[in-house]
Design an enzyme around this catalytic site. Structure first.
Site, mmCIF file in Angstrom:
data_model
loop_
_atom_site.group_PDB
_atom_site.id
_atom_site.type_symbol
_atom_site.label_atom_id
_atom_site.label_comp_id
_atom_site.label_asym_id
_atom_site.label_seq_id
_atom_site.Cartn_x
_atom_site.Cartn_y
_atom_site.Cartn_z
ATOM 1 N N GLY A 98 123.152 -47.441 103.267
ATOM 2 C CA GLY A 98 124.129 -47.433 104.353
ATOM 3 C C GLY A 98 124.993 -46.179 104.361
ATOM 4 O O GLY A 98 125.520 -45.795 105.413
ATOM 5 N N ALA A 105 125.442 -49.984 101.572
ATOM 6 C CA ALA A 105 126.091 -51.241 101.924
ATOM 7 C C ALA A 105 126.411 -51.957 100.617
ATOM 8 O O ALA A 105 125.814 -51.670 99.576
ATOM 9 C CB ALA A 105 125.169 -52.077 102.794
ATOM 10 N N GLU A 164 122.993 -43.725 106.182
ATOM 11 C CA GLU A 164 122.927 -44.189 107.572
ATOM 12 C C GLU A 164 124.255 -43.957 108.304
ATOM 13 O O GLU A 164 124.277 -43.617 109.488
ATOM 14 C CB GLU A 164 122.541 -45.670 107.593
ATOM 15 N N GLU A 184 116.746 -48.880 99.808
ATOM 16 C CA GLU A 184 116.669 -50.323 100.082
ATOM 17 C C GLU A 184 115.373 -50.947 99.598
ATOM 18 O O GLU A 184 115.338 -52.118 99.202
ATOM 19 C CB GLU A 184 116.832 -50.587 101.586
HETATM 20 N N1 CAA Z 1 127.053 -52.080 96.446
HETATM 21 C C1 CAA Z 1 127.925 -52.647 95.614
HETATM 22 N N2 CAA Z 1 128.388 -52.052 94.501
HETATM 23 C C2 CAA Z 1 127.934 -50.812 94.230
HETATM 24 C C3 CAA Z 1 127.017 -50.149 95.049
HETATM 25 C C4 CAA Z 1 126.571 -50.840 96.220
HETATM 26 N N3 CAA Z 1 125.729 -50.280 97.082
HETATM 27 N N4 CAA Z 1 126.739 -48.947 94.502
HETATM 28 C C5 CAA Z 1 127.462 -48.858 93.377
HETATM 29 N N5 CAA Z 1 128.199 -49.976 93.203
HETATM 30 C C6 CAA Z 1 129.116 -50.288 92.102
HETATM 31 C C7 CAA Z 1 128.353 -50.597 90.849
HETATM 32 O O1 CAA Z 1 127.931 -51.930 90.844
HETATM 33 C C8 CAA Z 1 129.400 -50.320 89.794
HETATM 34 O O2 CAA Z 1 130.300 -51.410 89.745
HETATM 35 P P1 CAA Z 1 130.764 -52.016 88.307
HETATM 36 O O3 CAA Z 1 131.541 -50.867 87.686
HETATM 37 O O4 CAA Z 1 131.617 -53.164 88.702
HETATM 38 O O5 CAA Z 1 129.531 -52.343 87.582
HETATM 39 C C9 CAA Z 1 130.160 -49.131 90.384
HETATM 40 O O6 CAA Z 1 129.888 -49.137 91.787
HETATM 41 C C10 CAA Z 1 129.716 -47.801 89.823
HETATM 42 O O7 CAA Z 1 128.306 -47.704 89.981
HETATM 43 P P2 CAA Z 1 127.295 -47.365 88.771
HETATM 44 O O8 CAA Z 1 127.880 -47.804 87.487
HETATM 45 O O9 CAA Z 1 125.958 -47.878 89.145
HETATM 46 O O10 CAA Z 1 127.333 -45.763 88.846
HETATM 47 P P3 CAA Z 1 126.185 -44.765 88.359
HETATM 48 O O11 CAA Z 1 126.809 -43.411 88.422
HETATM 49 O O12 CAA Z 1 125.585 -45.230 87.085
HETATM 50 O O13 CAA Z 1 125.032 -44.862 89.478
HETATM 51 C C11 CAA Z 1 124.157 -44.977 91.742
HETATM 52 C C12 CAA Z 1 125.255 -44.422 90.792
HETATM 53 C C13 CAA Z 1 122.813 -44.353 91.400
HETATM 54 C C14 CAA Z 1 124.574 -44.575 93.162
HETATM 55 C C15 CAA Z 1 124.092 -46.507 91.599
HETATM 56 O O14 CAA Z 1 125.387 -47.035 91.716
HETATM 57 C C16 CAA Z 1 123.236 -47.174 92.623
HETATM 58 O O15 CAA Z 1 122.018 -47.143 92.536
HETATM 59 N N6 CAA Z 1 123.875 -47.832 93.631
HETATM 60 C C17 CAA Z 1 123.164 -48.581 94.650
HETATM 61 C C18 CAA Z 1 122.476 -47.690 95.645
HETATM 62 C C19 CAA Z 1 121.741 -48.523 96.661
HETATM 63 O O16 CAA Z 1 120.802 -49.224 96.361
HETATM 64 N N7 CAA Z 1 122.186 -48.446 97.926
HETATM 65 C C20 CAA Z 1 121.572 -49.194 99.023
HETATM 66 C C21 CAA Z 1 122.371 -50.434 99.270
HETATM 67 S S1 CAA Z 1 121.570 -51.528 100.421
HETATM 68 C C22 CAA Z 1 121.925 -50.881 101.915
HETATM 69 O O17 CAA Z 1 122.614 -49.900 102.050
HETATM 70 C C23 CAA Z 1 121.347 -51.613 103.106
HETATM 71 C C24 CAA Z 1 121.411 -50.880 104.367
HETATM 72 O O18 CAA Z 1 120.461 -50.386 104.914
HETATM 73 C C25 CAA Z 1 122.678 -50.728 105.080
#
Ligand code: CAA
Length: 258
Positions: free
Chosen positions: A109, A66, A112, A132
């Site tokens: 998400g 998400a 999911e 999460e």
């Molecule tokens: N939401 C918003 N933006 C996101 C995102 C997310 N879930 N995942 C990645 N992005 C964005 C990053 O912020 C980044 O944006 P900027 O270039 O503007 O900084 C861009 O996408 C590229 O991401 P990274 O630079 O982080 O890429 P990476 O290759 O270094 O890392 C990753 C990849 C390990 C997937 C890392 O992006 C990450 O950890 N993302 C978040 C994963 C996460 O925590 N997901 C759970 C979200 S909460 C949820 O989903 C609730 C639910 O139950 C529904």
């Protein structure tokens, strides 16, 4: 058909393909994406010319979760009023078989959303997880329930409490995905599986989706009863008559999806 902001939609024969397309955010699922996916998938579901839906992302990410930036500053009262994520139920409920073709990250998400599909096909690059907990919350799009049903309590607790990622091989071993294929053949495999399903009687595949899904939600006795009623009911379709006549006549069935 490509009137959507965050996805691409195309048709290949009886298969509808939805591609998540927010490359700069690794296909993070914001509200717009949710509305786009639900609208596109609902339209495909209602179309008798479509027999299966493939949902996919990019090579790097199916979806990285998400949209954390969209959610971050919301209050509990905002989330409750908006019933945040509730619209996804409209996607999960669709009865046209949905295949998630997952390469790269399927986190939070993203994982999911894949689990809302009926089949998950994984590229060998796929990484599944529910991170999460690292954000100070828990899964909110079905992860605590669907992952537990898919892989069992031990693995689900491990993944949800540590937030660690699971590779494609572990995901297949755990029963989350049905097949792992080389990344460069993921989409072809998904289209092949979807075309095969799409060639079957749509009423039959839709009822199969409904009855197998019911196994998650009911007792064995009630589920068996439901299955028998649905099985009997399918004898009202033209496709049942055609399918069984074709077998007797040693020819290929030509389903009309009625
Ligand atoms: N939401 C918003 N933006 C996101 C995102 C997310 N879930 N995942 C990645 N992005 C964005 C990053 O912020 C980044 O944006 P900027 O270039 O503007 O900084 C861009 O996408 C590229 O991401 P990274 O630079 O982080 O890429 P990476 O290759 O270094 O890392 C990753 C990849 C390990 C997937 C890392 O992006 C990450 O950890 N993302 C978040 C994963 C996460 O925590 N997901 C759970 C979200 S909460 C949820 O989903 C609730 C639910 O139950 C529904």
């Amino acid at each position: 058909e490509n009137t959507y902001e965050t996805i691409l939609v195309r048709r290949e024969g009886r298969v509808g393909v939805i591609t998540l397309n927010r490359p700069k955010a690794l296909n993070a699922l914001n509200e717009q994406t949710m509305n786009d996916v639900v609208a596109a998938a609902t339209e495909l579901d209602r179309d008798s010319a479509i027999g299966a839906i493939v949902l996919t992302g990019s090579e790097k990410a199916f979806a990285a979760g998400a949209d954390i930036k969209e959610m971050g500053s919301k209050t509990a009262s905002d989330m409750y009023r908006e019933d945040y994520f509730a619209a996804w139920d409209g996607f999960a409920r669709l009865r046209t078989p949905k295949i998630a073709a997952v390469a790269g990250y399927a986190l939070g998400g993203g994982c999911e959303l894949a689990m809302m599909c009926d089949i998950i096909l994984a590229a060998d690059t796929a990484k599944f997880g529910q991170p999460e907990i690292t954000l100070g919350v828990i899964p909110g799009m079905g992860g605590t329930q669907r992952l537990t049903r898919a892989v069992g309590k031990a693995k689900a607790m491990d993944l949800i409490l540590t937030g660690r990622q699971m590779d494609a091989e572990e995901a297949e071993r755990s029963g989350l995905v049905s097949r792992v294929v080389p990344a460069d053949s993921l989409l072809d495999t998904a289209l092949e599986v979807a075309a095969k399903i799409g060639g079957m009687s749509k009423p039959a595949t839709q009822h199969a989706v409904e009855t197998v899904s019911a196994a998650y939600e009911t007792t064995l006795a009630a589920g068996l009863q439901y299955e028998r009623r649905v099985f009997h009911g399918l004898f009202s379709t033209k496709d049942q008559k055609e399918g069984m006549a074709a077998f007797a006549e040693k020819r290929k069935a030509n389903f009309s999806h009625e």
